[in-house]
Write a protein that holds these residues in place. Structure first.
Motif, short mmCIF file in Angstrom:
data_model
loop_
_atom_site.label_atom_id
_atom_site.label_comp_id
_atom_site.label_asym_id
_atom_site.label_seq_id
_atom_site.Cartn_x
_atom_site.Cartn_y
_atom_site.Cartn_z
N SER A 12 0.82 -1.20 0.00
CA SER A 12 0.00 0.00 0.00
C SER A 12 0.86 1.26 0.00
O SER A 12 1.84 1.36 0.73
CB SER A 12 -0.91 0.00 1.23
OG SER A 12 -1.63 1.20 1.33
N GLY A 13 0.48 2.22 -0.83
CA GLY A 13 1.21 3.48 -0.93
C GLY A 13 0.92 4.15 -2.25
O GLY A 13 0.02 3.75 -2.99
N THR A 14 1.71 5.16 -2.57
CA THR A 14 1.50 5.92 -3.80
C THR A 14 1.60 5.06 -5.04
O THR A 14 0.96 5.34 -6.06
CB THR A 14 2.51 7.07 -3.88
OG1 THR A 14 2.46 7.83 -2.66
CG2 THR A 14 2.19 8.00 -5.03
N VAL A 15 2.38 3.99 -4.97
CA VAL A 15 2.55 3.13 -6.14
C VAL A 15 1.23 2.53 -6.59
O VAL A 15 1.05 2.21 -7.78
CB VAL A 15 3.61 2.04 -5.88
CG1 VAL A 15 3.06 0.96 -4.93
CG2 VAL A 15 4.09 1.40 -7.17
N THR A 16 0.28 2.38 -5.68
CA THR A 16 -1.02 1.83 -6.08
C THR A 16 -1.75 2.79 -7.02
O THR A 16 -2.54 2.34 -7.87
CB THR A 16 -1.90 1.51 -4.86
OG1 THR A 16 -2.18 2.72 -4.13
CG2 THR A 16 -1.19 0.53 -3.93
N LEU A 17 -1.49 4.09 -6.88
CA LEU A 17 -2.05 5.06 -7.84
C LEU A 17 -1.33 4.97 -9.17
O LEU A 17 -1.96 5.05 -10.23
CB LEU A 17 -1.92 6.48 -7.29
CG LEU A 17 -2.94 6.95 -6.26
CD1 LEU A 17 -2.69 8.41 -5.92
CD2 LEU A 17 -4.36 6.76 -6.77
N GLU A 18 -0.01 4.82 -9.14
CA GLU A 18 0.74 4.69 -10.39
C GLU A 18 0.25 3.49 -11.18
O GLU A 18 0.10 3.55 -12.41
CB GLU A 18 2.23 4.56 -10.08
CG GLU A 18 2.83 5.81 -9.45
CD GLU A 18 4.31 5.63 -9.16
OE1 GLU A 18 4.92 4.66 -9.66
OE2 GLU A 18 4.86 6.46 -8.41
N LEU A 19 -0.01 2.39 -10.50
CA LEU A 19 -0.53 1.20 -11.17
C LEU A 19 -1.91 1.48 -11.76
O LEU A 19 -2.23 1.06 -12.88
CB LEU A 19 -0.61 0.03 -10.19
CG LEU A 19 0.73 -0.53 -9.72
CD1 LEU A 19 0.53 -1.46 -8.52
CD2 LEU A 19 1.45 -1.27 -10.84
N ALA A 20 -2.73 2.20 -11.02
CA ALA A 20 -4.08 2.52 -11.51
C ALA A 20 -4.01 3.39 -12.76
O ALA A 20 -4.74 3.17 -13.72
CB ALA A 20 -4.89 3.21 -10.41
N PHE A 21 -3.14 4.41 -12.76
CA PHE A 21 -3.01 5.27 -13.94
C PHE A 21 -2.51 4.47 -15.14
O PHE A 21 -2.87 4.76 -16.28
CB PHE A 21 -2.05 6.43 -13.65
CG PHE A 21 -2.51 7.35 -12.56
CD1 PHE A 21 -3.85 7.62 -12.37
CD2 PHE A 21 -1.60 7.97 -11.72
CE1 PHE A 21 -4.29 8.47 -11.36
CE2 PHE A 21 -2.01 8.82 -10.72
CZ PHE A 21 -3.36 9.08 -10.53
N ALA A 22 -1.65 3.46 -14.87
CA ALA A 22 -1.14 2.61 -15.94
C ALA A 22 -2.10 1.47 -16.27
O ALA A 22 -1.83 0.66 -17.15
CB ALA A 22 0.22 2.04 -15.55
N GLN A 23 -3.22 1.40 -15.55
CA GLN A 23 -4.27 0.40 -15.75
C GLN A 23 -3.73 -1.03 -15.60
O GLN A 23 -4.05 -1.92 -16.39
CB GLN A 23 -4.95 0.61 -17.11
CG GLN A 23 -5.63 1.97 -17.20
CD GLN A 23 -6.71 2.05 -18.25
OE1 GLN A 23 -6.52 1.60 -19.36
NE2 GLN A 23 -7.85 2.60 -17.89
N VAL A 24 -2.94 -1.21 -14.55
CA VAL A 24 -2.44 -2.54 -14.19
C VAL A 24 -3.31 -3.08 -13.06
O VAL A 24 -3.31 -2.50 -11.96
CB VAL A 24 -0.97 -2.48 -13.73
CG1 VAL A 24 -0.48 -3.89 -13.37
CG2 VAL A 24 -0.09 -1.88 -14.81
N PRO A 25 -4.05 -4.16 -13.26
CA PRO A 25 -4.81 -4.75 -12.16
C PRO A 25 -3.87 -5.08 -10.99
O PRO A 25 -2.70 -5.42 -11.20
CB PRO A 25 -5.41 -6.01 -12.78
CG PRO A 25 -5.44 -5.72 -14.25
CD PRO A 25 -4.23 -4.89 -14.52
#
Length: 383
Positions: A266-279
């Motif tokens: 959990s952290g900011t990387v979860t947003l980066e994944l969402a913007f990159a559309q990685v489940p």
């Protein structure tokens, strides 16, 4: 007022990699607008912009009471060192990026010194999750808070906190558009702080070794910081499955385009994944102190996509003790269900659109505009 051609003197501090990225983005934006002289504390991204860090950023990258206690004498010295450096440099504006406790201690020390410049906190504290009384306590210290989550300005206003503006997140510029893939790399993101790696890396190993032969998985990849690359290579060398470690930002972007799924702390990387559309499957193993606080506050959601959307768009596994079976089951469910992965991607599109625009009363603003607004208000004789 600042005059044409004036040089903005900035002190900027980032205490961890996610903040380093945000701070570097702000510096780049300011350079495009005004002559800029800056000093401070940061990592590789700020250093790439020309910063000579006052001390290693890694000194501040701690989380959890046990990690803080181990480094308490050093952290207190860094507070004093930072405040003295700011007092000596006499910058027009100080921007403290995240590192909430450290930033507040620095701000308090500067007020004791009688610092007359503007103090800005970039990344709002999560007062909406716990300790709402902290919002009003920030008001005497900070001229403004720059929030990276769209709902935070309204929360800070309601709780009597400092003026807060929504400025989005640099990763918004890396939005992708794609559908769920049939097959691709499984991405592991076990964190970057020492405490996070201690609590998560072996857990991720157990999952990786048992899921690597899944028909949807085409290899195991760990994207990490350049400063952690060699450590990740060493620590994964004995894993029972081959692991590719990447630390180049372009390589990370390519990896996200190919990834079938990510397992992330959990952290900011979860947003980066969402913007990159990685489940993704989001997890966090708490230390005992964190676990007590988490239970006391009713076990709120921790995954940023879920918090922003207000619903459980991605599975999140918050654990007091590492449990690889639970994590493996969650990963396997998503790998077996392409529609579930596609549903996440649809939710990520909604999230990205919201973060692009902000809320009606608090639309997204350029962080450089907000910093320059404070600089332009200063008397010409200041500094």
């Amino acid at each position: 007022m600042a005059g044409p051609g004036d040089q903005l003197k900035l002190f900027i501090l980032a205490g961890e990699p996610s903040g380093d990225r945000i701070a570097a983005d702000l510096v780049r934006r300011l350079k495009q607008r005004v002559p800029l002289a800056f000093s401070g504390v940061g990592g590789t991204e700020l250093q790439a912009e020309g910063l000579h860090s006052l001390f290693p950023m890694s000194d501040l990258a701690v989380m959890g009471i046990s990690d803080v206690l181990l480094r308490l004498p050093l952290l207190l010295w860094r507070v004093e060192q930072t405040a003295r450096a700011i007092r000596k440099a006499r910058p027009d504006i100080v921007v403290l990026v995240d590192s909430q406790d450290f930033s507040k201690l620095v701000a308090r020390r500067l007020k004791m010194f009688g610092f007359a410049g503007s103090l800005i906190l970039y990344v709002a504290p999560s007062v909406w999750a716990r300790a709402p009384q902290r919002a009003a306590k920030l008001k005497p210290f900070f001229a403004e808070v720059l929030a990276v989550l769209p709902f935070e300005p309204a929360v800070m206003e309601r709780l009597g906190g400092p003026t807060t503006s929504y400025v989005g997140h640099p990763a918004l510029g890396e939005r992708l558009s794609r559908n769920a893939l049939e097959r691709g790399p499984l991405v592991l993101l076990p964190g970057s702080r020492d405490g996070e790696l201690r609590r998560h890396l072996d857990l991720f190993r157990q999952v990786a070794e048992r899921i690597a032969d899944h028909p949807a998985v085409d290899g195991i990849v760990i994207p990490t910081l350049s400063s952690l690359h060699d450590r990740m290579v060493r620590e994964t060398a004995a894993w029972a499955v081959p692991v590719r470690v990447v630390s180049d930002r372009a390589a990370r972007a390519d990896l996200y385009r190919q990834a079938v799924l990510a397992l992330a702390v959990s952290g900011t990387v979860t947003l980066e994944l969402a913007f990159a559309q990685v489940p993704e499957v989001v997890t966090y193993v708490l230390d005992p102190h964190q676990a007590r606080i988490y239970a006391r506050h009713g076990r709120p959601p921790v995954a940023l996509p879920n918090i922003i959307l207000g619903r459980p768009a991605v599975p999140e596994l918050v654990q007091s003790a590492p449990d690889s079976e639970v994590m493996l089951a969650a990963v396997r469910v998503l790998l077996n269900d392409k529609k579930a992965r596609q549903d996440q991607i649809a939710a990520f599109g909604e999230l990205s659109n919201l973060m692009e625009t902000g809320e009606d009363r608090f639309p997204r603003q350029d962080p450089a505009d907000r910093v320059l607004a404070h600089w332009n208000q200063r008397p010409l004789s200041a500094s």
